[in-house]
Design a protein around this motif. Structure first.
Motif, PDB file in Angstrom:
ATOM      1  N   ARG A  35      32.405  -1.259 -19.141  1.00 23.78           N
ATOM      2  CA  ARG A  35      32.157   0.034 -19.774  1.00 23.78           C
ATOM      3  C   ARG A  35      30.597   0.295 -20.207  1.00 23.78           C
ATOM      4  NH1 ARG A  35      37.590  -0.540 -22.017  1.00 23.78           N
ATOM      5  NH2 ARG A  35      36.665  -1.268 -24.181  1.00 23.78           N
ATOM      6  N   LEU A  36      30.191  -1.125 -20.635  1.00 23.91           N
ATOM      7  CA  LEU A  36      28.690  -0.943 -21.276  1.00 23.91           C
ATOM      8  C   LEU A  36      27.670  -0.867 -19.816  1.00 23.91           C
ATOM      9  CD1 LEU A  36      26.804  -1.296 -23.542  1.00 23.91           C
ATOM     10  CD2 LEU A  36      26.871  -3.750 -23.187  1.00 23.91           C
ATOM     11  N   ARG A  37      28.106  -1.562 -18.962  1.00 24.48           N
ATOM     12  CA  ARG A  37      27.096  -1.264 -17.702  1.00 24.48           C
ATOM     13  C   ARG A  37      27.192   0.058 -17.105  1.00 24.48           C
ATOM     14  NH1 ARG A  37      29.661  -6.513 -16.356  1.00 24.48           N
ATOM     15  NH2 ARG A  37      28.146  -7.858 -16.606  1.00 24.48           N
ATOM     16  N   LEU A  38      28.363   0.861 -17.296  1.00 23.91           N
ATOM     17  CA  LEU A  38      28.569   2.175 -16.857  1.00 23.91           C
ATOM     18  C   LEU A  38      27.804   3.047 -17.651  1.00 23.91           C
ATOM     19  CD1 LEU A  38      32.371   2.177 -16.108  1.00 23.91           C
ATOM     20  CD2 LEU A  38      30.557   2.766 -14.339  1.00 23.91           C
ATOM     21  N   LEU A  39      27.792   2.827 -19.006  1.00 23.30           N
ATOM     22  CA  LEU A  39      27.168   3.575 -19.945  1.00 23.30           C
ATOM     23  C   LEU A  39      25.580   3.386 -19.995  1.00 23.30           C
ATOM     24  CD1 LEU A  39      29.296   3.151 -23.192  1.00 23.30           C
ATOM     25  CD2 LEU A  39      28.815   5.314 -21.771  1.00 23.30           C
ATOM     26  N   LEU A  40      25.128   2.260 -19.556  1.00 20.12           N
ATOM     27  CA  LEU A  40      23.840   2.096 -19.374  1.00 20.12           C
ATOM     28  C   LEU A  40      23.332   2.673 -18.087  1.00 20.12           C
ATOM     29  CD1 LEU A  40      23.514  -1.937 -20.463  1.00 20.12           C
ATOM     30  CD2 LEU A  40      22.522   0.237 -21.787  1.00 20.12           C
ATOM     31  N   ALA A  41      24.100   2.716 -17.084  1.00 17.85           N
ATOM     32  CA  ALA A  41      23.638   3.441 -15.720  1.00 17.85           C
ATOM     33  C   ALA A  41      23.517   4.782 -16.031  1.00 17.85           C
ATOM     34  CB  ALA A  41      24.754   3.139 -14.823  1.00 17.85           C
ATOM     35  N   LEU A  42      24.263   5.423 -16.999  1.00 19.70           N
ATOM     36  CA  LEU A  42      24.143   6.877 -17.214  1.00 19.70           C
ATOM     37  C   LEU A  42      23.016   7.250 -18.550  1.00 19.70           C
ATOM     38  CD1 LEU A  42      28.150   7.364 -17.670  1.00 19.70           C
ATOM     39  CD2 LEU A  42      26.470   8.642 -15.928  1.00 19.70           C
ATOM     40  N   ARG A  43      22.347   6.169 -18.892  1.00 17.11           N
ATOM     41  CA  ARG A  43      21.154   6.623 -19.613  1.00 17.11           C
ATOM     42  C   ARG A  43      20.030   7.267 -19.011  1.00 17.11           C
ATOM     43  NH1 ARG A  43      18.701   1.766 -20.919  1.00 17.11           N
ATOM     44  NH2 ARG A  43      17.359   2.830 -22.516  1.00 17.11           N
ATOM     45  N   GLY A  44      20.090   7.256 -17.401  1.00 16.62           N
ATOM     46  CA  GLY A  44      18.937   7.976 -16.885  1.00 16.62           C
ATOM     47  C   GLY A  44      19.441   9.178 -16.276  1.00 16.62           C
ATOM     48  N   GLY A  45      20.468   9.529 -16.880  1.00 15.53           N
ATOM     49  CA  GLY A  45      21.144  10.816 -16.419  1.00 15.53           C
ATOM     50  C   GLY A  45      22.260  10.810 -15.707  1.00 15.53           C
ATOM     51  N   GLU A  46      22.893  12.179 -15.174  1.00 14.59           N
ATOM     52  CA  GLU A  46      24.302  12.357 -14.753  1.00 14.59           C
ATOM     53  C   GLU A  46      23.974  11.752 -13.388  1.00 14.59           C
ATOM     54  OE1 GLU A  46      26.165  16.555 -14.829  1.00 14.59           O
ATOM     55  OE2 GLU A  46      24.841  16.443 -13.212  1.00 14.59           O
ATOM     56  N   ARG A  47      25.312  11.029 -13.057  1.00 16.69           N
ATOM     57  CA  ARG A  47      25.501  10.422 -11.914  1.00 16.69           C
ATOM     58  C   ARG A  47      27.066  10.574 -11.387  1.00 16.69           C
ATOM     59  NH1 ARG A  47      22.743   5.392 -12.263  1.00 16.69           N
ATOM     60  NH2 ARG A  47      23.292   5.181  -9.936  1.00 16.69           N
ATOM     61  N   ALA A  48      27.347  10.178 -10.116  1.00 20.99           N
ATOM     62  CA  ALA A  48      28.349  10.580  -9.354  1.00 20.99           C
ATOM     63  C   ALA A  48      29.321   9.106  -9.411  1.00 20.99           C
ATOM     64  CB  ALA A  48      28.233  10.579  -7.802  1.00 20.99           C
ATOM     65  N   VAL A  49      30.528   9.098  -9.482  1.00 20.14           N
ATOM     66  CA  VAL A  49      31.348   7.975  -9.907  1.00 20.14           C
ATOM     67  C   VAL A  49      31.147   6.704  -8.965  1.00 20.14           C
ATOM     68  CG1 VAL A  49      33.713   7.125  -9.933  1.00 20.14           C
ATOM     69  CG2 VAL A  49      32.872   9.257 -10.823  1.00 20.14           C
ATOM     70  N   GLY A  50      30.991   7.039  -7.691  1.00 22.98           N
ATOM     71  CA  GLY A  50      30.563   6.053  -6.633  1.00 22.98           C
ATOM     72  C   GLY A  50      29.360   5.263  -6.971  1.00 22.98           C
ATOM     73  N   GLU A  51      28.141   6.070  -7.397  1.00 26.28           N
ATOM     74  CA  GLU A  51      27.127   5.446  -7.738  1.00 26.28           C
ATOM     75  C   GLU A  51      27.143   4.655  -8.963  1.00 26.28           C
ATOM     76  OE1 GLU A  51      24.390   8.831  -8.653  1.00 26.28           O
ATOM     77  OE2 GLU A  51      24.480   9.417  -6.500  1.00 26.28           O
TER      78      GLU A  51
END
Length: 131
Positions: A35-51
């Motif tokens: 979950r932390l990796r997902l949240l960190l990836a979202l710090r850059g903005g909106e993303r698709a689930v696959g990305e």
């Protein structure tokens, strides 16, 4: 989760039980490396689930499950864009906690490099113990 007024009211005194429980819930959500990796990836903005799944090293199913939990706790929000589902951070306080956690981890790595050499911090096989 509690609002800012609850926290301000709790400053200088022992926080109410509900505030402490809500804070522990946030840390529990952030305490899972996936979950932390997902949240960190979202710090850059909106993303698709696959990305997000690819960036976090998860299957799309596992990423979707983790995002559903984060959505249920109002940490992230999702919207449809045609056939894609786009997800974004939905709580600026969580962004702040992520930034502080990264700053703290960087500080620990610089001032206590032996901390990252300990076997329990390298359990997931990533360099630096997944940090």
């Amino acid at each position: 989760m509690s609002n800012h007024a609850d926290i301000v009211a709790a400053e200088g005194t022992a926080p109410r039980d509900r505030v402490v429980e809500d804070a522990a819930e946030v840390f529990g959500l952030l305490g899972d490396p996936s979950r932390l990796r997902l949240l960190l990836a979202l710090r850059g903005g909106e993303r698709a689930v696959g990305e997000l799944a690819a960036d976090a090293g998860l299957s799309e199913s596992a990423a979707s499950h983790a995002l559903a939990l984060l959505r249920a706790h109002r940490v992230v929000a999702s919207r449809r864009d045609g056939r894609r589902v786009l997800t974004r951070l939905d709580d600026p306080h969580v962004r702040d906690v992520l930034d502080l956690a990264l700053a703290h981890a960087g500080h620990v790595a610089m001032t206590h490099p032996e901390h990252h050499e300990h076997p329990e911090h390298a359990a997931d096989g990533r360099a630096g113990g997944g940090r």
